[in-house]
Design an enzyme around this catalytic site. Structure first.
Site, short mmCIF file in Angstrom:
data_model
loop_
_atom_site.label_atom_id
_atom_site.label_comp_id
_atom_site.label_asym_id
_atom_site.label_seq_id
_atom_site.Cartn_x
_atom_site.Cartn_y
_atom_site.Cartn_z
N GLU A 14 -9.36 3.72 2.19
CA GLU A 14 -8.86 3.80 0.83
C GLU A 14 -7.80 2.74 0.51
O GLU A 14 -7.65 2.35 -0.65
CB GLU A 14 -8.29 5.21 0.57
CG GLU A 14 -6.83 5.43 1.02
CD GLU A 14 -6.63 5.32 2.53
OE1 GLU A 14 -7.61 5.44 3.27
OE2 GLU A 14 -5.48 5.08 2.95
N ASP A 68 -12.11 7.21 3.67
CA ASP A 68 -10.90 7.00 4.47
C ASP A 68 -10.52 5.51 4.51
O ASP A 68 -9.45 5.16 4.99
CB ASP A 68 -11.13 7.54 5.89
CG ASP A 68 -9.83 7.72 6.65
OD1 ASP A 68 -8.75 7.64 6.02
OD2 ASP A 68 -9.91 7.93 7.88
N LYS A 87 0.86 -1.18 0.00
CA LYS A 87 0.00 0.00 0.00
C LYS A 87 0.89 1.23 0.00
O LYS A 87 1.72 1.41 0.91
CB LYS A 87 -0.90 0.00 1.25
CG LYS A 87 -1.63 1.35 1.49
CD LYS A 87 -2.55 1.30 2.71
CE LYS A 87 -3.12 2.69 3.03
NZ LYS A 87 -4.02 2.70 4.20
N ARG A 128 -7.58 -0.42 1.12
CA ARG A 128 -8.12 -1.68 0.58
C ARG A 128 -8.54 -1.52 -0.88
O ARG A 128 -8.49 -2.48 -1.65
CB ARG A 128 -9.27 -2.16 1.48
CG ARG A 128 -10.44 -1.23 1.53
CD ARG A 128 -11.35 -1.47 2.73
NE ARG A 128 -10.78 -0.95 3.98
CZ ARG A 128 -11.36 -1.06 5.17
NH1 ARG A 128 -12.51 -1.69 5.30
NH2 ARG A 128 -10.78 -0.55 6.24
N ASP A 153 -2.59 10.34 3.44
CA ASP A 153 -3.98 9.94 3.64
C ASP A 153 -4.69 10.97 4.51
O ASP A 153 -4.61 10.92 5.73
CB ASP A 153 -4.03 8.55 4.29
CG ASP A 153 -5.46 8.07 4.52
OD1 ASP A 153 -6.39 8.68 3.95
OD2 ASP A 153 -5.64 7.07 5.25
N ASP A 165 1.75 6.55 5.35
CA ASP A 165 0.75 5.58 4.92
C ASP A 165 1.18 4.83 3.65
O ASP A 165 0.41 4.09 3.07
CB ASP A 165 -0.60 6.29 4.71
CG ASP A 165 -1.80 5.38 4.94
OD1 ASP A 165 -1.63 4.32 5.57
OD2 ASP A 165 -2.90 5.72 4.46
N LYS A 190 -10.12 13.07 7.99
CA LYS A 190 -9.65 12.71 9.32
C LYS A 190 -9.60 13.94 10.22
O LYS A 190 -9.40 15.04 9.72
CB LYS A 190 -8.22 12.15 9.23
CG LYS A 190 -8.10 10.77 8.63
CD LYS A 190 -6.63 10.33 8.58
CE LYS A 190 -6.49 8.97 7.95
NZ LYS A 190 -7.11 7.88 8.72
#
Ligand code: BES
Ligand code: MN
Ligand code: ZN
Length: 500
Positions: A348, A346, A264, A350, A269, A287, A276
């Site tokens: 994201e 959020d 990933k 996956r 993010d 991230d 967030k």
């Protein structure tokens, strides 16, 4: 900075200057070369040990400034405790402790790689040296000002004295390749997101060509053509374009199915439209730690010429809210053809992994796939920062990862998967939705989502590294924010089980 460390190996000889680091066991015993080198100060050491209640237990240290009888400026005795059955992680720790005992200003040090049983074996001495290198790393390229007492020397010469210099040099060449990968991963994770956005990340991955790794960058046009709309949806609210990078190291037999690693790479993010809260949002520059690990691993495999065919595939995006950002309620069609209802922008990671995992399986038909992702806060709630969460559809792969984790100290803990969790991501409007119905078991429903992009014939493991990739409890071999977690684990997995 990491490259300010100059490491050398030499035969045992009492050093004439600098810091002198030696080891003893839990009975305050020294190896023969150590005993000889510190002999003129033996009485002093014994008195100091008594005065300080130093018994040589693991991790304890005794420090003597300008010890009478020795030429060095400082003698450090580090306790190794019980020295039977030392594993790689224990030797790394001893190296880390030794490096940690050098005063900031010290420009020169000698470390004796010896225990009461005698000189460390070549592989053990090389692990000790690796611990020194990992501990010495600092990410300080943006520091332009220093207080006088915080100024490090321009260069630090650390000499590791060993039994068989040639054998240790040979063993260390392999370790050097691996630490190079760890430090690269740390650098990538520590970099801020204004510097390291998807295209820049892809550029840095291209440097792996120097290690003989083939690197291919898929741009927007290629990603659209492939139909990676789940990944592209995440990146569409950003001014920065998304990328997928494919890295290949072919050190195995021609035609042998590769092992595959997927990362990933969310360069930042914000959460997107499901934004967030501000608190600690800056951590989300990390991230992309899964992708960083995969890049570091492929560099290590190439640099040590691993006898394996390996591919690394990373999905690079930035998750931002803007007028073009994806909305909750949007439905996207993934590369697999399965449709996804976006409930929370959020969730994201996956979405990125779904497409990249599907692509990797279809294109490479790998022996197994391991993905790494800073995927959920829920895994930190479940396991803390000592273990990564592991989800797997294959017991053998899971067991091998567990063993590699125990040896390297990068530990994984297996978590459950099952149809009860899977049904929580069924959607009213599409084939699935990107979050489960409740907060409970959030790391599991996230794993179930990725599993929908894996066919059951391909052994697969998903490592949720949200707790271990950064901001982890500082360890003896890492004082920087980013840990570089996973490079040593996966290198070990490959070495122990998949190299001819
Ligand atoms: N990148 C985060 C997860 C994360 C949190 C990593 C803290 C490292 C430290 C991920 O994209 C995320 O936002 N996950 C959400 C999922 C939720 C919206 C279902 C989470 O964990 O809250
Ligand atoms: Mn997120
Ligand atoms: Zn994320």
């Amino acid at each position: 900075m990491s490259d300010a460390l100059k490491l050398a190996f030499s035969p045992f000889a009492a050093p004439a200057r600098g810091v002198f680091v030696v080891f003893c066991d839990g009975g305050l015993k020294f190896g023969p070369a150590t005993a000889k080198a510190i002999a003129p100060a033996a009485g002093l050491v014994a008195r100091a040990a008594k005065a300080e209640n130093f018994t040589g237990k693991s991790g304890a240290a005794l420090e003597l400034a300008v010890p009478e009888g020795l030429k060095v400026s400082r003698l450090v005795v580090i306790g190794a405790g019980d020295t039977k059955g030392l594993e790689q992680k224990d030797l790394l720790k001893l190296g880390g402790l030794a490096m940690g005992k050098l005063p900031v200003a010290a420009a020169e040090a000698t470390v004796f790689a010896e225990l009461p049983g005698g000189a460390l074996k070549a592989g053990q001495a090389a692990d000790l040296a690796q611990g020194i290198v990992l501990r010495a790393y600092a990410f300080d390229r943006y520091k332009t000002k220093r207080k006088d007492d915080e100024k490090p020397p321009a260069r630090r010469n650390v000499t590791v004295a060993v039994g068989d210099v040639a054998a240790v040099r040979k063993a260390y060449a392999v370790n050097e390749a691996i630490s190079g990968g760890v430090l690269l991963a740390r650098d990538l994770v520590n970099e801020p997101a204004n510097v390291l956005y998807p295209e820049e990340f892809a550029r840095r991955a291209q440097a792996l060509k120097k290690s003989g790794v083939a690197v291919e960058v898929l741009d927007l046009k290629a990603l659209k053509k492939l139909g990676m709309n789940a990944l592209l949806g995440v990146g569409q609210g950003s001014r920065r374009e998304s990328r997928v990078v494919v890295m290949r190291w072919n050190g195995g037999k021609a035609g042998d199915a590769p092992v595959a690693f997927i990362g990933k790479g969310v360069c930042f993010d914000t959460g997107g439209i499901s934004i967030k809260p501000a608190n600690a949002m800056e951590d989300m520059k990390g991230d992309m730690a899964g992708a960083a690990c995969v890049v570091g691993l492929l560099q290590a495999l190439g640099a040590r010429k691993a006898k394996v065919n390996a591919v690394g595939v990373i999905g690079l995006v930035e998750n931002m809210p803007d007028g073009n950002a994806q909305r909750p309620g949007d439905i996207v069609t993934s590369m697999s053809g399965q449709t996804i209802e976006i409930i929370n922008t959020d969730a994201e990671g996956r979405l990125v992994l779904g497409d990249v995992t599907w692509y990797t399986a279809k294109r490479f038909k790998p022996k197994f796939m391991v993905d790494l992702a800073t995927l959920t806060g829920a895994i930190i709630v479940a396991l803390g920062q000592e273990y990564a969460g592991m989800f797997a559809n294959d017991d053998k792969l899971a067991e091998r990862l567990t063993k590699a984790g125990e040896a390297t100290g990068e530990k994984v803990w297996r978590m459950p998967l099952g149809p009860e969790f899977d049904k929580q991501i069924d959607s009213k409007f599409a084939d699935m939705k990107n979050t489960g119905g409740s907060r409970w078991g959030g790391a599991i429903t996230a794993a179930q989502f990725i599993k929908r992009f894996v066919d059951d014939k391909t052994p697969w493991a998903h490592l949720d590294i949200a707790g271990t990739a950064f901001d982890s409890r500082q360890t003896d071999i890492n004082k920087s924010w980013a840990s570089g977690w996973g490079v040593r684990l996966l290198d070990r997995l490959v070495k122990d089980y998949y190299e001819k």
